[in-house]
Design an enzyme around this catalytic site. Structure first.
Site, PDB file in Angstrom:
ATOM      1  N   ASP A 142     -17.173   0.220 -31.896  1.00 21.65           N
ATOM      2  CA  ASP A 142     -17.317   0.811 -33.228  1.00 21.65           C
ATOM      3  C   ASP A 142     -18.547   1.707 -33.227  1.00 21.65           C
ATOM      4  OD1 ASP A 142     -17.261   1.192 -36.163  1.00 21.65           O
ATOM      5  OD2 ASP A 142     -15.878  -0.512 -36.116  1.00 21.65           O
TER       6      ASP A 142
ATOM      7  N   ASN B 290      -7.559   2.564 -33.095  1.00 25.62           N
ATOM      8  CA  ASN B 290      -7.541   2.157 -34.504  1.00 25.62           C
ATOM      9  C   ASN B 290      -8.560   2.899 -35.362  1.00 25.62           C
ATOM     10  OD1 ASN B 290      -7.284   0.016 -36.820  1.00 25.62           O
ATOM     11  ND2 ASN B 290      -9.443  -0.029 -36.218  1.00 25.62           N
TER      12      ASN B 290
ATOM     13  N   ASN C 140       0.782  12.565 -48.803  1.00 30.68           N
ATOM     14  CA  ASN C 140       0.136  12.017 -49.996  1.00 30.68           C
ATOM     15  C   ASN C 140      -0.693  13.091 -50.669  1.00 30.68           C
ATOM     16  OD1 ASN C 140       0.713   9.317 -50.504  1.00 30.68           O
ATOM     17  ND2 ASN C 140      -0.696   8.605 -48.916  1.00 30.68           N
TER      18      ASN C 140
ATOM     19  N   TYR D  66      -5.739  13.909 -43.684  1.00 33.00           N
ATOM     20  CA  TYR D  66      -5.388  12.593 -43.136  1.00 33.00           C
ATOM     21  C   TYR D  66      -3.931  12.555 -42.655  1.00 33.00           C
ATOM     22  CZ  TYR D  66      -4.929   7.429 -43.113  1.00 33.00           C
ATOM     23  OH  TYR D  66      -4.711   6.118 -42.771  1.00 33.00           O
TER      24      TYR D  66
ATOM     25  N   LYS E 124      -2.249  11.771 -38.998  1.00 38.59           N
ATOM     26  CA  LYS E 124      -1.385  10.608 -38.759  1.00 38.59           C
ATOM     27  C   LYS E 124       0.015  11.036 -38.311  1.00 38.59           C
ATOM     28  CE  LYS E 124      -4.543   7.587 -39.468  1.00 38.59           C
ATOM     29  NZ  LYS E 124      -5.027   6.756 -38.349  1.00 38.59           N
TER      30      LYS E 124
ATOM     31  N   THR F  34      -7.784  -3.355 -47.322  1.00 38.85           N
ATOM     32  CA  THR F  34      -9.012  -3.251 -46.511  1.00 38.85           C
ATOM     33  C   THR F  34     -10.056  -2.461 -47.303  1.00 38.85           C
ATOM     34  OG1 THR F  34      -8.464  -1.135 -45.491  1.00 38.85           O
ATOM     35  CG2 THR F  34      -7.679  -3.114 -44.349  1.00 38.85           C
TER      36      THR F  34
HETATM   37  P1  NAD Z   1     -11.739   0.596 -42.176  1.00 40.62           P
HETATM   38  O1  NAD Z   1     -12.443   1.735 -42.793  1.00 40.62           O
HETATM   39  O2  NAD Z   1     -11.856  -0.749 -42.800  1.00 40.62           O
HETATM   40  O3  NAD Z   1     -12.133   0.458 -40.627  1.00 40.62           O
HETATM   41  C1  NAD Z   1     -12.181   1.574 -39.758  1.00 40.62           C
HETATM   42  C2  NAD Z   1     -13.146   1.299 -38.644  1.00 40.62           C
HETATM   43  O4  NAD Z   1     -13.215   2.480 -37.816  1.00 40.62           O
HETATM   44  C3  NAD Z   1     -14.573   1.017 -39.166  1.00 40.62           C
HETATM   45  O5  NAD Z   1     -15.093  -0.126 -38.548  1.00 40.62           O
HETATM   46  C4  NAD Z   1     -15.318   2.286 -38.783  1.00 40.62           C
HETATM   47  O6  NAD Z   1     -16.704   2.069 -38.547  1.00 40.62           O
HETATM   48  C5  NAD Z   1     -14.579   2.723 -37.526  1.00 40.62           C
HETATM   49  N1  NAD Z   1     -14.823   4.134 -37.256  1.00 40.62           N
HETATM   50  C6  NAD Z   1     -14.735   5.166 -38.122  1.00 40.62           C
HETATM   51  N2  NAD Z   1     -15.122   6.310 -37.532  1.00 40.62           N
HETATM   52  C7  NAD Z   1     -15.451   5.991 -36.258  1.00 40.62           C
HETATM   53  C8  NAD Z   1     -15.927   6.755 -35.169  1.00 40.62           C
HETATM   54  N3  NAD Z   1     -16.167   8.076 -35.282  1.00 40.62           N
HETATM   55  N4  NAD Z   1     -16.182   6.118 -33.993  1.00 40.62           N
HETATM   56  C9  NAD Z   1     -15.966   4.791 -33.887  1.00 40.62           C
HETATM   57  N5  NAD Z   1     -15.509   4.024 -34.883  1.00 40.62           N
HETATM   58  C10 NAD Z   1     -15.256   4.618 -36.077  1.00 40.62           C
HETATM   59  O7  NAD Z   1     -10.216   1.056 -42.075  1.00 40.62           O
HETATM   60  P2  NAD Z   1      -8.861   0.204 -41.899  1.00 40.62           P
HETATM   61  O8  NAD Z   1      -8.199   0.157 -43.215  1.00 40.62           O
HETATM   62  O9  NAD Z   1      -9.116  -1.041 -41.153  1.00 40.62           O
HETATM   63  O10 NAD Z   1      -8.028   1.239 -41.002  1.00 40.62           O
HETATM   64  C11 NAD Z   1      -7.873   1.143 -39.606  1.00 40.62           C
HETATM   65  C12 NAD Z   1      -6.844   2.147 -39.147  1.00 40.62           C
HETATM   66  O11 NAD Z   1      -5.593   1.914 -39.821  1.00 40.62           O
HETATM   67  C13 NAD Z   1      -7.220   3.592 -39.452  1.00 40.62           C
HETATM   68  O12 NAD Z   1      -6.824   4.418 -38.378  1.00 40.62           O
HETATM   69  C14 NAD Z   1      -6.415   3.901 -40.692  1.00 40.62           C
HETATM   70  O13 NAD Z   1      -6.165   5.280 -40.824  1.00 40.62           O
HETATM   71  C15 NAD Z   1      -5.156   3.114 -40.439  1.00 40.62           C
HETATM   72  N6  NAD Z   1      -4.402   2.808 -41.680  1.00 40.62           N
HETATM   73  C16 NAD Z   1      -4.936   1.989 -42.648  1.00 40.62           C
HETATM   74  C17 NAD Z   1      -4.190   1.773 -43.813  1.00 40.62           C
HETATM   75  C18 NAD Z   1      -4.682   0.860 -44.924  1.00 40.62           C
HETATM   76  O14 NAD Z   1      -3.960   0.714 -45.923  1.00 40.62           O
HETATM   77  N7  NAD Z   1      -5.849   0.233 -44.824  1.00 40.62           N
HETATM   78  C19 NAD Z   1      -2.943   2.373 -43.988  1.00 40.62           C
HETATM   79  C20 NAD Z   1      -2.467   3.206 -42.992  1.00 40.62           C
HETATM   80  C21 NAD Z   1      -3.201   3.408 -41.846  1.00 40.62           C
END
Ligand code: NAD
Length: 452
Positions: free
Chosen positions: A245, A295, A352, A358, A362, A393
């Site tokens: 991270d 991720n 969206n 975004y 994706k 989240t």
């Molecule tokens: P989150 O914001 O809770 O966690 C994302 C993590 O990525 C964080 O720990 C952050 O520090 C890390 N991160 C961000 N930029 C970074 C970088 N430059 N280098 C290293 N680490 C980095 O998000 P989440 O909800 O857990 O989402 C995780 C993944 O799932 C993402 O790719 C998101 O687009 C995708 N996603 C989430 C949802 C949702 O509803 N939460 C829906 C669709 C897709």
């Protein structure tokens, strides 16, 4: 973030009052928390029907037996069996034309009422694009509409329905897929179509206890949220996990790593030397790499007219450009039989408001995995994507209240998913048994009403 309506539904007295007012309450889902086992479906009743000319019956029967389920074979016109089955499976791999759909109708019409709450309905069919003629293709495609609609109807009892496309000769790849779909690991997967093919070689022997023992996995952005849940689930199944991270999150990453016996790496994925550092860490600390989960991701929402270049560039850089750059540099380091899983989103499928940046990334991820998947088949490596729906989240906690409430309810299961739902699907795709799935986009969205 907890869902008030789901909690209300768990309270018998309160839920009776609310239901009396005509307000439907989402059913609390039974999710997996335990390690996978060989006898994953012990004590579960599954009613199974092989349609005319079906080719996957032996594979289904073997799977149910191996997993400890009680199989109840029936003919399409049989009366319902006297039990509340956990699973209903119809093998339609012999489907020739629309007349053959009548058997599927007859089977589910007779049995669906009895399906247990939280149950699973599955239809196996050959892929429409390999049909002999347009008539057969129409019949195969019709299955998808039937099953998606069944998923919508079953949602209120927390049950799900999926279609599985089984390519000729891919019957022996079905076991891992059926195990996942019948288990609590797929609680938030509904109305999906999975494609099982033979293009990637399958290990001679599959082990379902600790299936990831001896594997080294990297999960980017795993100090919290979906990444953290994924790291924990991979470790639960035997993998050694690298928690990567941003440097600012290193303390949190170290805490996760310590609790699961993995290692932590504080690194911004957009750094030019990120891939080299990951590779060096994986080789020096763990002796190699088998599983990569891309991720890390961010949102910076604004309508296109109001989107400044910083928001556009940041999201493009992290979610797509860095992902591709790092992945390309890690492919050589990945051991044969490896697994790559990328996080897409239903936003990338349906679009969206406020998410041109975004959604572009994706959707780009989907294009990338589709293009890369055929390139690595000789090495037994699969490349897939997960498209989460609304998941509770920190990312979605930032949404305005009304938007968040609508997003939660707009799916078959009338609730948001949990990070663990995504983690379970990623674990499934990361296991050796998932060799039949390559270039797939698996939506874990509760059967969201938007998108394909
Ligand atoms: P989150 O914001 O809770 O966690 C994302 C993590 O990525 C964080 O720990 C952050 O520090 C890390 N991160 C961000 N930029 C970074 C970088 N430059 N280098 C290293 N680490 C980095 O998000 P989440 O909800 O857990 O989402 C995780 C993944 O799932 C993402 O790719 C998101 O687009 C995708 N996603 C989430 C949802 C949702 O509803 N939460 C829906 C669709 C897709």
């Amino acid at each position: 973030m907890s869902d008030f309506l789901v909690r209300l539904g768990e309270n018998k007295a309160a839920s009776a009052v609310v239901r009396g007012l005509g307000v439907p309450l989402p059913k609390a889902l039974r999710r997996n928390t335990a390690p996978w086992t060989q006898a994953l479906l012990q004590g579960k009743d599954v009613v199974f029907c092989a349609g005319t000319g079906a080719a996957a019956a032996a594979a289904v029967t073997r799977t149910l037996e191996n997993a400890g389920a009680a199989s109840h074979p029936v003919f399409p016109s049989d009366a319902p069996v006297d039990l509340r089955p956990h699973g209903l499976i119809f093998d339609a791999t012999g489907l020739q034309d629309p007349d053959g759909l009548d058997e599927i109708y007859a089977f589910f019409h007779a049995h669906i009422r009895n399906l247990a709450s939280g149950g699973r309905a599955i239809v196996l069919v050959r892929p429409p694009d390999t049909a002999a003629d347009p008539v057969q293709r129409a019949a195969r495609r019709a299955v998808e509409g039937l099953v998606r609609s069944m998923g919508r109807e079953l949602g209120r009892k927390g049950a799900t329905a999926q279609t599985v496309h089984v390519a000729e000769g891919a019957e022996d790849r079905l076991e891992a897929v059926l195990r996942f779909l019948l288990s609590a690991s797929s609680a938030y997967v509904s109305g999906q179509v999975l494609h099982v093919a033979t293009t990637v070689s399958s290990p001679a022997e599959l082990i379902y206890d600790q299936p990831l023992a001896g594997k080294v996995a990297l999960v980017t952005g795993s100090a919290r949220g979906i990444g953290e849940a994924t790291a924990r689930a991979l470790a639960r199944e035997g993998a050694t996990v690298i928690i990567m991270d941003r440097p600012a999150e290193l303390a949190a990453a170290e805490a996760v790593a310590k609790s699961i016996g993995g290692s932590a790496l504080g690194l911004d994925i957009t750094n030019a030397d990120a891939a080299a550092k990951i590779r060096e860490h994986a080789e020096a600390t763990h002796g190699g790499l088998d599983i990569v989960v891309h991720n890390a991701g961010v949102t910076r929402d604004k309508t296109l007219a109001n989107m400044d270049e910083d928001r556009w560039n940041m999201v493009l850089d992290i979610n797509l450009k860095a992902l591709i750059r790092v992945n390309e540099a890690l492919i050589d380091a990945l051991r044969d039989g490896g697994r790559i899983v990328c996080l897409s989103s239903i936003g990338g499928i349906a679009g969206n408001v406020g998410q041109t940046n975004y959604a572009a990334t994706k959707a780009g991820v989907i294009g990338y995995i589709e293009g890369l998947a055929p390139r690595l088949v000789d090495r037994g490596i699969t490349v897939n994507a997960i498209a989460p729906g609304f998941i509770e989240t920190q990312m979605t906690a930032k949404m305005p209240l009304a938007t968040r409430e609508v997003a939660r309810r707009l799916c078959n299961l009338s609730q948001g998913g949990l990070p663990e739902d995504i983690a379970e699907a990623i674990v499934f795709l990361a296991t050796p048994g998932a060799s039949g799935l390559n270039g797939e986009v698996l939506r874990v969205c509760g059967g969201n009403f938007i998108g394909a």
